[in-house]
Design an enzyme around this catalytic site. Structure first.
Site, PDB file in Angstrom:
ATOM      1  N   GLY A 199       0.261  -1.120   0.027  1.00 36.46           N
ATOM      2  CA  GLY A 199       0.174   0.138   0.383  1.00 36.46           C
ATOM      3  C   GLY A 199       0.684   1.755  -0.084  1.00 36.46           C
ATOM      4  O   GLY A 199       1.487   1.357  -0.782  1.00 36.46           O
ATOM      5  N   ASP A 238      13.581  -9.550   7.151  1.00 32.03           N
ATOM      6  CA  ASP A 238      14.293  -8.556   6.032  1.00 32.03           C
ATOM      7  C   ASP A 238      14.829  -7.967   6.218  1.00 32.03           C
ATOM      8  O   ASP A 238      14.506  -6.486   6.049  1.00 32.03           O
ATOM      9  CB  ASP A 238      12.371  -8.236   5.791  1.00 32.03           C
TER      10      ASP A 238
END
Ligand SMILES: *[C@@H]1O[C@H](CO)[C@@H](O)[C@H](O)[C@H]1NC(C)=O
Ligand SMILES: *[C@@H]1O[C@H](CO)[C@@H](O)[C@H](O)[C@H]1NC(C)=O
Ligand SMILES: *[C@@H]1O[C@H](CO)[C@@H](O)[C@H](O)[C@H]1NC(C)=O
Ligand SMILES: *[C@@H]1O[C@H](CO)[C@@H](O)[C@H](O)[C@H]1NC(C)=O
Length: 878
Positions: free
Chosen positions: A589, A700
């Site tokens: 988003g 990550d």
């Protein structure tokens, strides 16, 4: 494509009432116009239900019954006696909406028996649509004609819409609508859907249509004589086949054969335009003497199609091709059957199906637009006749008051909404803000009340906004006024007596705010007194409430604390000032800038289509509510309102580390700054690995996930992929590998065993990037990894060429050496030789000490903040 069958033939319908208990799960059998909610069809044993709840539009149609007197000597299935007609005018579209499972192959069958229900003796003609596409034309040619339309179709959404469209004067109607799930291995096409042309049970024994329960899928097999001789057996046929076509044994027990050796099968499609076809032929040997054999080849229009076929004794064989045949012009094509080899018998055929390929090119309207317009429709109870079926497609049937943009086969998008003079009441529906591409919005001449909502300024393409002639009040959002003033928006608001038209209303408010904040900041005695008064009153009121509820709610602080972190969507709209400033975009988003009181924040809004994003959102909220460290970005709150999902973080003014290392950035981070940032990031990771009760692996770690605040303090962000070890005993978890190429631990990749050392590998890569400012994976053809590149230079002791040349030698060579060695140890391909994050923190501290040593006065402030577990449990409500 027209499939028709005269009722007269139905005189002797197979009365074999099912006792099979076969699975009919997923069957949807709708008896249109039925007077009862449901009934059991005694002939198939299938349960038919009334169509009441499937009719979509405001026009409920009229339930009817065929002229029963005219048909008293004709056999009519009970579900065909009733029908629903939809009187209207040309162009009217009335739809049935049926929920089903997407990506499952369905046989969809609509049945029409006119039966002179209206006593006009005028069999009608009209169109049949499947969602936004025309499926076929329904042409009844006499009262007794029973017309079936059958299609094999895979829906890409969770519903289908079968629509009847009036094309002339005659009134559309429908008798039944049936949906049957098929195995996805059957009737596979290269693309397109299959419309039935013909399904023949060759060499029948009586004039019965064979269907469920004989046929697991409830296909209708029509009795048919194609050749001049027929065969039958009393023995059952084994109909199992690899691809699940499952022809019914009763169909396979009869066959047609010819007294001639070679013979033809003509397929007449009644189609005028060239089409592609799929044909399925079913064979089983049912009559073979000891010294006989049967082999044959099949060609179509003279071209070889299939062969040789040697039907197996009492076992079904299916012939079909994976690619379609055609296109054939003229509407007819011919299969020829030739005996081959030592065949002593002519060809046989037990059953055949022919389908033409239909390409549904028109997509459904953009799903977000559909959702929004449907909510608007139900909110305002819009009774405009044609608001049903797909809003934009087909183009000729776009909903009244809507315009759409069409771009080839892409989903159409709603670009204008005109609900002028529709008697609308209540506020302006927030769902309008989800019609993202709206260019024109006309809500004039209604009775809308409330304020002009700020979300209208989210409609960035809006050129025309007409709100005149309503009962709106309050002020107009500044953004809309600005756009109106600049000429980019044509705004009409006249005829709203309670609306403040000038932007002075907005200014007044702003001024007031300013006064308050100035007053508060100077902390004048006056302000403090007022503040105390307010606090006193709030306190008092709360006490009264507590007294009223007879329970001391203050003890439940942790829960209240949690509640406070949850924000409504309208609060988020406020915080971001209508999503004014975009900080970044990602697959999940968009991130917006916002202000929460005086605090600057970053608001990550999840795009509603991101499933992955939703899981990551949950992971992140769960984790961030649990962990707190000054080197982890902190979550201030979140919004989870229907499909509005957002995370509110502290604002990191200096963006991500990668941008600061990139060539394009003129402000080069000094070596000292880099070490400081590396150390802080390492501390954040160390806390995740060791400071939490259950260790957390970030999974990550990369330079884009290390953010810098206004003071260049580093914080690890983006915990969407992070994993928690459930028990302390576990030293690793097995997961689906996730991460970013270049940063991904090769050992984890190979073994799927995730440990904290995977983060150490990624951190090593980050460190190499900070030292060298080189890309993690070289843009060259050999795609060299940064660790290989550094390693090749290290072999020659070439430290000068490793370190970022833009630093211009402004570093202590010893601290660089130490950092490079540490980075290489972290980025080792085997996890066992990598240091722990705790060791990394120690080493980096030493690097920094070395770097700063000569200047003196170095004051270490790197101790890790001890985390108070009690505080944590309070916040997370544990
Ligand atoms: C085979 O069938 C024929 C009829 O075509 C019959 O006359 C003959 O006796 C049968 N038997 C053998 C062994 O050929
Ligand atoms: C909306 O529709 C009305 C008639 O129903 C029309 O007069 C008006 O011009 C339309 N508005 C726009 C913006 O096209
Ligand atoms: C306003 O709407 C009403 C119906 O709600 C209608 O009768 C009237 O003609 C409309 N007026 C204008 C100016 O469009
Ligand atoms: C307009 O709204 C006000 C309240 O804001 C209400 O008192 C008034 O009756 C409304 N007028 C009409 C015509 O609906």
């Amino acid at each position: 494509m027209l499939l028709e069958f005269l009722l007269a033939f139905l005189g002797v319908l197979s009365l074999a009432v099912p006792v099979h208990g076969q699975d009919q799960s997923g069957f949807v059998s709708i008896d249109c116009g039925s007077l009862s909610a449901q009934f059991l069809d005694p002939f198939t044993g299938l349960n038919y239900i009334s169509d009441d709840s499937f009719i979509q539009g405001e026009n409920p149609g009229i339930p009817k019954m065929i002229a029963i007197d005219e048909f008293k000597n004709t056999f009519v299935l009970p579900q065909h006696k009733y029908l629903r007609s939809f009187p209207g005018v040309e162009g009217d579209r009335n739809c049935y909406n049926v929920t089903l499972t997407k990506y499952v192959k369905y046989l969809i069958r609509a049945t029409f028996l006119y039966g002179n229900y209206d006593n006009l003796n005028e069999p009608p003609s009209f169109d049949l649509h499947l969602g936004p596409n025309k499926w076929d034309t329904v042409q009844l040619w006499n009262s007794a004609a029973l017309v079936y339309k059958e299609i094999i179709y895979i829906p890409t959404v969770t519903y289908i819409q079968v629509c009847l469209v009036q094309t002339g004067r005659s009134t559309p109607f429908i008798s039944t609508l049936e949906l049957r799930p098929l195995k996805n291995t059957t009737y596979v096409t290269q693309n397109g859907s299959l419309a039935l042309i013909r399904r023949s049970n060759c060499g029948f024994l009586n004039y019965a249509i064979i269907r469920y329960p004989d046929d697991d899928y409830d296909r209708l097999w029509y009795p048919d004589h194609i050749w001049n001789s027929n065969l039958s057996t009393l023995q059952a046929i084994d109909s199992r086949d690899y691809n699940d076509f499952r022809p019914p044994s009763t169909v396979m027990m009869t066959a047609d054969t010819s007294i001639n050796a070679s013979t033809d099968l003509n397929i007449n499609t009644h189609q005028t335009t060239p089409q592609f076809y799929y044909v399925y032929m079913y064979f089983a040997e049912i009559d073979l003497k000891a010294n006989q054999s049967r082999h044959f080849n099949i060609s179509v229009n003279g071209e070889p199609w299939y062969g040789p076929v040697t039907p197996e004794y009492l076992r079904a064989t299916i012939a079909y091709t994976n690619s379609p045949i055609g296109p054939f012009t003229g509407g007819n094509f011919t299969f020829s059957f030739f005996p081959v080899g030592d065949s002593t018998l002519p060809p046989i055929l037990n059953a055949v199906e022919a389908y033409s390929v239909i390409y549904f090119l028109q997509s459904e309207t953009d799903q977000e637009d559909i959702d929004a317009i449907k909510k608007i429709k139900s909110r305002y109870g819009i009774s405009t006749r044609n608001w049903q079926g797909d809003p934009c497609a087909p183009q000729d049937y776009v909903w009244n008051g809507l315009s759409c943009s069409y771009n080839g086969t892409a989903p159409p998008i709603i670009t204008s909404l005109n609900l002028s003079s529709n008697g609308l009441t209540g506020g302006i529906a927030p769902d309008i803000a989800n019609l993202k591409s709206l260019m024109s919005l006309d809500l004039s001449n209604n009775s809308l009340s409330g304020t002009v909502p700020g979300f209208l300024s989210q409609l960035l393409s809006l050129k025309i906004l007409n709100l005149s002639g309503n009962n709106l009040s309050g002020s107009i959002p500044v953004d809309l006024l600005k756009r109106n003033a600049s000429g980019s928006l044509l705004l009409s608001v006249s005829g709203n007596p309670g609306l403040c038209l000038s932007d002075s209303c907005n200014n007044k408010k702003k001024k007031k705010k300013l006064v308050v904040s100035v007053a508060a900041s100077v902390s004048s005695l006056f302000a403090i007194v007022i503040l105390l008064a307010i606090i006193f009153r709030v306190h008092k009121r709360r006490k009264q409430q507590v007294a009223r509820h007879g329970e001391d709610k203050t003890r439940r602080t942790p829960l209240l604390e949690l509640k406070r972190r949850q924000f409504t969507y309208s609060e988020v709209v406020n915080i971001t000032n209508n999503f004014e400033r975009v900080l970044g975009r990602g697959g999940f988003g968009t991130v917006y800038y916002g202000c929460l009181d005086d605090l600057q924040v970053a608001v990550k809004m999840l795009s509603s289509s991101s499933v992955q994003g939703y899981n990551e959102f949950q992971a992140e909220v769960k984790l961030l509510l649990r962990v707190h460290h000054r080197n982890l970005t902190s979550l201030i709150g979140y919004c989870n309102e229907n499909d509005k999902i957002g995370l509110i973080y502290e604002y990191m003014a200096n963006g991500n580390l990668k941008d600061h290392l990139s060539d394009g950035n003129p402000n080069i981070l000094s070596w000292k700054q880099r070490l400081q940032i590396a150390l802080e990031a390492a501390q954040g990771l160390e806390y995740l690995h060791k400071g939490c009760k259950a260790p957390v692996v970030h999974r990550d770690v990369k330079t884009t996930n290390i953010l810098l605040n206004d003071k260049f303090q580093a914080k690890i962000s983006d915990f969407g992929l992070s994993r928690t070890f459930q028990s302390e005993a576990a030293s690793h978890v097995s997961t689906v590998v996730a991460g970013t190429p270049g940063y991904l631990d090769p050992e984890y990749y190979a073994t799927h065993r995730l440990t904290e050392k995977s983060d150490v590998f990624s951190f090593g890569v980050v460190l190499l990037e900070m030292i060298t400012s080189q890309p993690v994976i070289a843009m060259t053809n050999d795609r060299t990894h940064i660790s290989q590149w550094v390693n090749s230079l290290l072999k020659n002791g070439d430290i000068e060429n490793i370190i970022d040349s833009r630093l211009g030698g402004d570093f202590k060579i010893n601290s660089v050496w130490k950092a490079v060695e540490l980075a290489m140890a972290c980025a080792s391909t085997t996890s066992a030789t990598r240091p722990t994050m705790n060791q990394v923190v120690v080493e980096l501290n030493e690097c920094l000490t070395t770097e700063m040593a000569p200047t003196g006065g170095f004051n270490s402030s790197f101790e890790i903040i001890a985390v108070d577990d009690n505080l944590l449990s309070e916040v997370s409500g544990r």
